[in-house]
Design a protein around this motif. Structure first.
Motif, PDB file in Angstrom:
ATOM      1  N   VAL A  45     -17.586 -67.971  38.007  1.00 41.46           N
ATOM      2  CA  VAL A  45     -17.873 -68.746  39.216  1.00 41.46           C
ATOM      3  C   VAL A  45     -16.887 -68.368  40.306  1.00 41.46           C
ATOM      4  N   ILE A  46     -15.678 -68.147  39.862  1.00 41.34           N
ATOM      5  CA  ILE A  46     -14.627 -67.877  40.824  1.00 41.34           C
ATOM      6  C   ILE A  46     -14.146 -66.449  40.621  1.00 41.34           C
ATOM      7  N   GLY A  47     -14.010 -65.764  41.720  1.00 43.83           N
ATOM      8  CA  GLY A  47     -13.744 -64.324  41.682  1.00 43.83           C
ATOM      9  C   GLY A  47     -12.531 -63.852  40.913  1.00 43.83           C
ATOM     10  N   HIS A  48     -11.488 -63.500  41.628  1.00 43.44           N
ATOM     11  CA  HIS A  48     -10.384 -62.754  41.060  1.00 43.44           C
ATOM     12  C   HIS A  48      -9.493 -63.595  40.145  1.00 43.44           C
ATOM     13  N   CYS A  49      -9.351 -63.192  38.912  1.00 44.70           N
ATOM     14  CA  CYS A  49      -8.444 -63.878  37.992  1.00 44.70           C
ATOM     15  C   CYS A  49      -7.451 -62.866  37.434  1.00 44.70           C
ATOM     16  N   PRO A  50      -6.182 -63.028  37.739  1.00 41.59           N
ATOM     17  CA  PRO A  50      -5.232 -61.968  37.363  1.00 41.59           C
ATOM     18  C   PRO A  50      -4.666 -62.115  35.958  1.00 41.59           C
ATOM     19  N   TRP A  51      -5.306 -62.896  35.109  1.00 43.70           N
ATOM     20  CA  TRP A  51      -4.680 -63.196  33.822  1.00 43.70           C
ATOM     21  C   TRP A  51      -4.499 -61.970  32.944  1.00 43.70           C
ATOM     22  N   GLN A  52      -5.453 -61.030  33.015  1.00 44.55           N
ATOM     23  CA  GLN A  52      -5.298 -59.856  32.143  1.00 44.55           C
ATOM     24  C   GLN A  52      -4.073 -59.042  32.549  1.00 44.55           C
ATOM     25  N   GLN A  53      -3.906 -58.917  33.875  1.00 46.16           N
ATOM     26  CA  GLN A  53      -2.720 -58.227  34.388  1.00 46.16           C
ATOM     27  C   GLN A  53      -1.451 -58.968  33.973  1.00 46.16           C
ATOM     28  N   ASP A  54      -1.495 -60.294  34.053  1.00 47.15           N
ATOM     29  CA  ASP A  54      -0.307 -61.090  33.688  1.00 47.15           C
ATOM     30  C   ASP A  54       0.053 -60.899  32.210  1.00 47.15           C
ATOM     31  N   ILE A  55      -0.964 -60.874  31.350  1.00 50.62           N
ATOM     32  CA  ILE A  55      -0.684 -60.668  29.919  1.00 50.62           C
ATOM     33  C   ILE A  55      -0.045 -59.298  29.712  1.00 50.62           C
ATOM     34  N   GLU A  56      -0.604 -58.303  30.395  1.00 52.04           N
ATOM     35  CA  GLU A  56      -0.052 -56.951  30.261  1.00 52.04           C
ATOM     36  C   GLU A  56       1.399 -56.900  30.721  1.00 52.04           C
ATOM     37  N   ASP A  57       1.679 -57.542  31.859  1.00 53.71           N
ATOM     38  CA  ASP A  57       3.056 -57.552  32.382  1.00 53.71           C
ATOM     39  C   ASP A  57       4.003 -58.255  31.408  1.00 53.71           C
ATOM     40  N   ALA A  58       3.552 -59.394  30.886  1.00 51.91           N
ATOM     41  CA  ALA A  58       4.402 -60.138  29.944  1.00 51.91           C
ATOM     42  C   ALA A  58       4.651 -59.299  28.685  1.00 51.91           C
ATOM     43  N   LEU A 205      13.256 -54.362  34.305  1.00 56.27           N
ATOM     44  CA  LEU A 205      12.069 -55.097  33.846  1.00 56.27           C
ATOM     45  C   LEU A 205      10.851 -54.770  34.705  1.00 56.27           C
ATOM     46  N   ALA A 206       9.716 -54.645  34.045  1.00 56.74           N
ATOM     47  CA  ALA A 206       8.472 -54.255  34.734  1.00 56.74           C
ATOM     48  C   ALA A 206       8.082 -55.247  35.833  1.00 56.74           C
ATOM     49  N   THR A 207       8.555 -56.476  35.708  1.00 54.95           N
ATOM     50  CA  THR A 207       8.172 -57.521  36.669  1.00 54.95           C
ATOM     51  C   THR A 207       9.229 -57.753  37.755  1.00 54.95           C
ATOM     52  N   ALA A 208      10.254 -56.902  37.790  1.00 51.84           N
ATOM     53  CA  ALA A 208      11.410 -57.146  38.672  1.00 51.84           C
ATOM     54  C   ALA A 208      11.004 -57.374  40.121  1.00 51.84           C
ATOM     55  N   ASP A 209      10.003 -56.643  40.589  1.00 50.15           N
ATOM     56  CA  ASP A 209       9.623 -56.773  42.003  1.00 50.15           C
ATOM     57  C   ASP A 209       8.261 -57.420  42.192  1.00 50.15           C
ATOM     58  N   LYS A 210       7.758 -58.043  41.127  1.00 50.71           N
ATOM     59  CA  LYS A 210       6.454 -58.710  41.237  1.00 50.71           C
ATOM     60  C   LYS A 210       6.582 -59.941  42.120  1.00 50.71           C
ATOM     61  N   LYS A 211       5.602 -60.157  42.970  1.00 55.31           N
ATOM     62  CA  LYS A 211       5.750 -61.286  43.894  1.00 55.31           C
ATOM     63  C   LYS A 211       5.504 -62.614  43.173  1.00 55.31           C
ATOM     64  N   ASP A 212       6.119 -63.683  43.716  1.00 56.80           N
ATOM     65  CA  ASP A 212       6.030 -64.989  43.064  1.00 56.80           C
ATOM     66  C   ASP A 212       4.588 -65.484  43.042  1.00 56.80           C
ATOM     67  N   SER A 213       4.258 -66.198  41.967  1.00 52.51           N
ATOM     68  CA  SER A 213       2.874 -66.676  41.830  1.00 52.51           C
ATOM     69  C   SER A 213       2.602 -67.824  42.801  1.00 52.51           C
ATOM     70  N   GLN A 214       1.348 -67.993  43.104  1.00 48.03           N
ATOM     71  CA  GLN A 214       0.922 -69.034  44.040  1.00 48.03           C
ATOM     72  C   GLN A 214      -0.230 -69.800  43.428  1.00 48.03           C
ATOM     73  N   GLY A 215      -0.568 -70.908  44.043  1.00 46.15           N
ATOM     74  CA  GLY A 215      -1.769 -71.619  43.619  1.00 46.15           C
ATOM     75  C   GLY A 215      -1.500 -72.475  42.402  1.00 46.15           C
ATOM     76  N   ILE A 216      -2.511 -73.232  41.982  1.00 44.62           N
ATOM     77  CA  ILE A 216      -2.248 -74.218  40.939  1.00 44.62           C
ATOM     78  C   ILE A 216      -2.120 -73.550  39.583  1.00 44.62           C
ATOM     79  N   CYS A 217      -1.328 -74.185  38.773  1.00 45.97           N
ATOM     80  CA  CYS A 217      -1.001 -73.732  37.442  1.00 45.97           C
ATOM     81  C   CYS A 217      -2.245 -73.299  36.678  1.00 45.97           C
ATOM     82  N   PHE A 218      -2.250 -72.071  36.197  1.00 42.56           N
ATOM     83  CA  PHE A 218      -3.279 -71.548  35.284  1.00 42.56           C
ATOM     84  C   PHE A 218      -4.632 -71.306  35.922  1.00 42.56           C
ATOM     85  N   ILE A 219      -4.937 -71.956  37.039  1.00 38.56           N
ATOM     86  CA  ILE A 219      -6.203 -71.601  37.644  1.00 38.56           C
ATOM     87  C   ILE A 219      -5.910 -70.374  38.512  1.00 38.56           C
TER      88      ILE A 219
END
Ligand code: ATP
Length: 378
Positions: A45-58, A205-219
């Motif tokens: 229903v809702i477009g872009h979800c970065p969770w797969q990228q987040d799992i990979e980064d973690a 660390l691979a996430t050293a320059d990753k920008k801070d997350s925005q928006g509501i938790c987990f959505i």
């Protein structure tokens, strides 16, 4: 021996929890990283979800640090405890706070239970908040959640704001209990953000320059408006000027608006460029009440408010006393008088009127930089 303690670090794929894991590992703990899979947009229903990228980064960071990494599926629990609360709140005309509920119910709730069941002594997150041990006699054993085997009160913990006042996230932890805090660790709470970035870069660390997350938790990156559009049916009604009752237009549903909101009302400013602001909702005819954004707009500012569902990290405050409150995330603490009316409700008198205290949102109580607990605006 603390070096042997097993700690499960909640790794979101962001830099803060990456450094949290790194520091615990350097301190000699037995560390495992875990990504919580809580909300996946199965329906597209809702477009872009970065969770797969987040799992990979973690996962990459876990490998770099040399710790085991897991993905913990809490989607059912998240839906039951956070999404249901969110949708129910909006349906009742409230403005829920999913981030705070997610912390109490999911991160420090089911995720903590999962960790305990799997032999971990504690969980850790990348929150900017500080947990400190306090003298047992400051809190009654009943609040502590128990006694030691010899009958003495178990250790008690207090939660302080993060040292970096610009990043402090203690507000989001306002509804935690003593038991939840006992099992929580905040390894980065003492660090200023620039220092944290430096540590991450130095460790490569691979996430050293990753920008801070925005928006509501987990959505994830999804904006609340898009989420509501997808999950809550439209319920149109009139937009009414509170000062004279004049109808200015139509809205698609009261759930799209919150007290104090200026953006996205859809009614142009007048010729003097005065903007409208939401000052209330009228259930009977689903009217959205607006007024020009002045300090005397009816209902916009409140000197007194009632809160319910009181929750305390340590000893409950049961007598009237002066405290400080944070009326929303990132606002400064303000002085208030706390007047309990029952175990779970209180009347709050602010020293100065406060703007836009929307029913369903959270007031966090502080004694200086120590977070005491929170309550929900009635
Ligand atoms: N999906 C997730 N899986 C595991 N842990 C998570 C997840 N989302 C959030 N967390 C944990 O909660 C903490 C606070 O979450 P928040 O969304 O506010 O992230 P943040 O402050 O930007 O931190 P980070 O840089 O680690 O993402 C994170 O540092 C992390 O420990």
């Amino acid at each position: 021996m603390p070096g042997a303690e097993k700690i499960l670090v909640a790794m979101s794929g962001g830099v803060d929890s990456s450094v949290a894991a790194l520091l615990l590992k350097q301190q000699g703990y037995d560390v495992v990283g875990a990504y919580m899979k809580n909300w996946i947009n199965e329906d597209q229903v809702i477009g872009h979800c970065p969770w797969q990228q987040d799992i990979e980064d973690a996962r990459r960071v876990a490998t770099q640090i040399g710790i085991e990494f897991r993905v913990v599926n809490l989607m059912r629990e998240y839906r039951e405890r956070v999404v249901a609360y969110l949708l129910d709140g909006y349906a009742r005309g409230l403005t829920p706070n999913p981030d705070i509920m997610c912390n109490r119910e999911v991160k420090f709730g089911v995720f903590r239970s999962w960790a305990k069941d799997h032999g971990f002594a504690a969980i850790a997150t990348g929150h900017y908040a500080q947990r400190v041990e306090v003298k047992p006699d400051l809190v009654t054993p009943a609040v502590l959640g128990g006694l030691n085997a010899d009958g003495t009160p178990a250790s008690t913990f207090a939660l302080l704001e993060g040292a970096d006042k610009n990043k402090d996230q203690s507000y989001f932890l306002a509804l935690l209990s003593q038991e939840q805090l006992r099992d929580a660790r905040f390894p980065i709470g003492h660090l200023p953000k620039p220092e944290l970035r430096r540590i991450a870069r130095e460790a490569g660390l691979a996430t050293a320059d990753k920008k801070d997350s925005q928006g509501i938790c987990f959505i994830g990156e999804v904006k609340m408006q898009d989420f509501l559009r997808a999950y809550v049916p439209d319920a149109p009604g009139p937009i009414v000027r509170a000062t004279d009752g004049r109808e200015l237009g139509q809205h698609r549903g009261l759930h799209f608006y919150t007290l104090g909101q200026r953006k996205g009302i859809g009614i142009p400013s007048n010729t003097d460029h005065e903007a409208y602001v939401v000052v209330g909702k009228r259930a009977a005819d689903r009217a959205l009440l607006v007024a020009f954004d002045h300090p005397d707009a009816p209902g916009l500012f409140q000197r007194e408010v009632r809160v319910h569902a009181l929750s305390w990290i340590g000893k409950p405050v049961t007598t009237a006393r002066a405290l400080e409150g944070r009326v929303r995330y990132r606002d400064p603490r303000v002085p208030l008088e706390f007047v309990p009316e029952s175990e779970t409700t209180a009347l709050i008198r602010f020293a100065a009127p406060q703007r836009g205290l929307a029913a369903g949102q959270i007031l966090a109580f502080y004694d200086g930089e120590r977070l005491l607990g929170g309550g929900v605006y009635a």
